[in-house]
Design a protein around this motif. Structure first.
Motif, short mmCIF file in Angstrom:
data_model
loop_
_atom_site.label_atom_id
_atom_site.label_comp_id
_atom_site.label_asym_id
_atom_site.label_seq_id
_atom_site.Cartn_x
_atom_site.Cartn_y
_atom_site.Cartn_z
N ILE A 101 -6.41 23.74 107.13
CA ILE A 101 -6.08 22.61 106.51
C ILE A 101 -4.76 22.52 105.79
O ILE A 101 -4.08 21.58 105.65
CB ILE A 101 -7.37 21.98 105.86
CG1 ILE A 101 -8.65 21.91 106.55
CG2 ILE A 101 -7.05 20.83 104.88
CD1 ILE A 101 -8.38 20.83 107.40
N LEU A 102 -4.63 23.62 104.88
CA LEU A 102 -3.56 23.70 103.85
C LEU A 102 -2.14 23.79 104.78
O LEU A 102 -1.33 23.01 104.79
CB LEU A 102 -3.67 24.88 103.18
CG LEU A 102 -2.17 25.26 102.41
CD1 LEU A 102 -1.98 24.35 101.42
CD2 LEU A 102 -2.53 26.45 101.64
N GLU A 103 -2.16 24.42 106.09
CA GLU A 103 -0.99 24.69 106.90
C GLU A 103 -0.66 23.20 107.52
O GLU A 103 0.57 22.95 107.51
CB GLU A 103 -1.30 25.56 108.00
CG GLU A 103 -1.39 27.11 107.51
CD GLU A 103 -0.15 27.48 106.85
OE1 GLU A 103 1.15 27.08 107.44
OE2 GLU A 103 -0.25 28.24 105.91
N LEU A 104 -1.92 22.69 108.04
CA LEU A 104 -1.54 21.27 108.44
C LEU A 104 -1.04 20.30 107.27
O LEU A 104 0.04 19.46 107.71
CB LEU A 104 -2.96 20.62 109.07
CG LEU A 104 -2.90 19.20 109.44
CD1 LEU A 104 -1.94 18.96 110.73
CD2 LEU A 104 -4.28 18.73 109.65
N ILE A 105 -1.68 20.12 106.05
CA ILE A 105 -0.90 19.27 105.33
C ILE A 105 0.38 19.54 104.85
O ILE A 105 1.23 18.63 104.99
CB ILE A 105 -2.10 19.60 103.91
CG1 ILE A 105 -3.17 18.69 104.13
CG2 ILE A 105 -1.29 18.83 102.51
CD1 ILE A 105 -4.27 19.03 103.35
N ILE A 106 0.97 20.70 104.67
CA ILE A 106 2.16 21.39 104.52
C ILE A 106 3.22 20.92 105.49
O ILE A 106 4.06 20.34 105.15
CB ILE A 106 2.53 22.79 104.04
CG1 ILE A 106 1.54 23.34 102.77
CG2 ILE A 106 3.86 23.23 103.98
CD1 ILE A 106 1.97 22.91 101.62
N LYS A 107 2.78 21.14 106.58
CA LYS A 107 3.48 20.56 107.70
C LYS A 107 3.76 19.08 107.88
O LYS A 107 4.91 18.45 108.31
CB LYS A 107 2.94 21.23 109.28
CG LYS A 107 3.16 22.66 109.31
CD LYS A 107 2.54 23.28 110.71
CE LYS A 107 2.69 24.55 110.61
NZ LYS A 107 1.94 25.40 111.78
N LEU A 108 2.60 18.27 107.63
CA LEU A 108 2.74 16.84 107.80
C LEU A 108 3.78 16.35 106.61
O LEU A 108 4.30 15.50 106.62
CB LEU A 108 1.16 16.39 107.55
CG LEU A 108 0.31 16.39 108.93
CD1 LEU A 108 -1.00 15.78 108.62
CD2 LEU A 108 1.17 15.68 110.03
N LEU A 109 3.55 16.97 105.38
CA LEU A 109 4.39 16.48 104.39
C LEU A 109 5.76 17.03 104.71
O LEU A 109 6.77 16.20 104.41
CB LEU A 109 3.89 16.98 102.95
CG LEU A 109 2.58 16.60 102.35
CD1 LEU A 109 2.24 17.39 101.25
CD2 LEU A 109 2.50 15.15 101.98
N ASN A 110 6.08 18.08 105.29
CA ASN A 110 7.56 18.25 105.44
C ASN A 110 7.88 17.21 106.46
O ASN A 110 9.18 16.84 106.59
CB ASN A 110 7.45 19.88 105.98
CG ASN A 110 7.39 20.83 104.83
OD1 ASN A 110 7.64 20.60 103.76
ND2 ASN A 110 7.00 22.20 105.08
N ASN A 111 7.22 17.06 107.69
CA ASN A 111 7.63 16.32 108.48
C ASN A 111 8.12 14.77 108.23
O ASN A 111 9.09 14.35 108.71
CB ASN A 111 6.31 15.95 109.66
CG ASN A 111 6.43 17.57 110.68
OD1 ASN A 111 7.51 17.96 111.10
ND2 ASN A 111 5.20 17.29 111.39
N ILE A 112 7.24 14.29 107.26
CA ILE A 112 7.60 12.98 106.91
C ILE A 112 8.97 12.86 105.81
O ILE A 112 9.47 11.95 105.47
CB ILE A 112 6.29 12.23 106.09
CG1 ILE A 112 5.94 12.87 104.76
CG2 ILE A 112 5.17 12.22 107.10
CD1 ILE A 112 4.76 12.02 104.04
N ASN A 113 9.24 14.35 105.24
CA ASN A 113 10.22 14.22 104.47
C ASN A 113 11.46 15.11 105.14
O ASN A 113 12.34 15.59 104.24
CB ASN A 113 9.80 14.77 103.29
CG ASN A 113 9.18 13.88 102.34
OD1 ASN A 113 9.61 13.05 101.69
ND2 ASN A 113 7.80 14.03 102.44
#
Length: 349
Positions: A101-113
């Protein structure tokens, strides 16, 4: 009695939630869900939307589910395709570890920014208490009785003693996006976990040589300045405890063995970095306003969302709950709620 969830297209909070949930309709999000083993995709997106809605309004998941199941129009407005039970949602999240879950969240936040990551990055990191909802005033809870539990006694200068965790967050100063997060039981000394948070950001390729990282005074030590310069090549500023820290810090700077053996550009780089650190230490008071950014983000998490006192009591559920709240906070700031005034308005409505 809790009020019914009534979608109002003229309500700014519902409009913001719409923007938040649109993230789960994007192709990029679907790709990241698949890469991290969050399948089936459509089911996962629906469940994330339900959880985001519950966190956004600080409601229990079971209550949001009951509202969605009785109100077909609400499901349509939130773009949720199927009917789910609370047990199905809990079972879905139980399949994945908190690290997934943490890895997914970090990647999603990085993708939108991803467009905002060029050039020198300005990052600020700080810790905040995460309290577990236990009635320790009515019943004495000793340190001994917490052995084997996934939480410990801690102390916050603003809240006093509590039982729970310390959340260490790093956010981008410009976008107010969370880019790294760590959870520790109780309240470990900030200075001792400095290298851990820096290493976490380096491992995730968040910080690069020459980036600026700001820390609160709890992380202050001469050793940490030396670590930041030689190990990570970053221009850190740790707000000092004393009035004249410049001399003691400048004396601790030295080249690492690799740099000492080398010549030319590396030495010039480290000399310029050391000079930049000293200049900032001499004028550290003008950077004090940066702390308000991460304080505002923490206020959003605790007052605006669901992290005041959490009703989770296993390590996995606590970690997942905190990560999802931080993720929601990042989606909110991504959609324009970045200033103190905007966050204040959001937490009061």
């Amino acid at each position: 009695m809790k009020p019914s969830l009534y979608y109002d297209e003229n309500d700014s909070k519902w409009l913001l939630l719409d923007k938040v949930n649109k993230v789960f309709d994007s192709r990029r999000t679907h790709q990241e869900l698949a890469k991290n083993g969050i399948k089936p995709i459509n089911r996962g997106c629906d469940i994330f939307k339900i959880v985001m809605t519950a966190l956004f309004f600080d409601l229990e998941i079971s209550y949001v589910v009951s509202e969605l199941n009785r109100n077909k129009k609400l499901r349509k407005q939130l773009h949720i395709k199927k009917i789910y039970t609370a047990d199905q949602i809990y079972e879905f999240f139980s399949r994945f570890s908190e690290k997934q879950i943490l890895e997914l969240i970090i990647k999603l936040l990085n993708n939108i920014n991803y467009k905002n990551t060029r050039g020198i990055r300005h990052i600020i990191a700080d810790g905040t208490d995460i309290q577990i909802h236990l009635n320790w005033l009515g019943k004495k809870i000793s340190k001994q009785s917490l052995l084997g539990k996934p939480y410990k006694w801690g102390y916050s200068s603003s809240k006093g003693f509590y039982i729970g965790y310390k959340l260490t967050l790093a956010i981008d100063c410009r976008t107010m996006q969370p880019i790294a997060m760590l959870l520790h039981e109780g309240t470990p000394n900030d200075a001792k976990i400095f290298d851990e948070i820096m290493n976490d950001m380096k491992t995730r390729r968040i910080i690069r040589r020459g980036d600026d990282v700001f820390f609160d005074k709890g992380y202050y030590s001469k050793e940490n300045y030396q670590i930041a310069l030689t190990k990570y090549g970053t221009a850190i500023l740790i707000f000092p405890r004393g009035k004249d820290p410049v001399q003691s810090i400048s004396e601790c700077f030295s080249y690492s063995l690799e740099v000492f053996k080398d010549s030319g550009k590396d030495k010039e780089f480290y000399d310029a970095l050391a000079k930049k650190i000293i200049e900032r230490l001499e004028n550290w008071e003008k950077y004090k306003g940066l702390r308000s950014k991460i304080e505002d983000f923490n206020k959003l998490l605790k007052i605006g969302l669901s992290l005041t006192k959490i009703h989770r009591y296993t390590k996995e559920s606590i970690h997942k709950f905190v990560w999802l709240n931080v993720f929601l906070g990042g989606l909110i700031t991504f959609n324009g709620f970045r200033t103190k005034k905007e966050i204040q308005r959001l937490t009061e409505t």
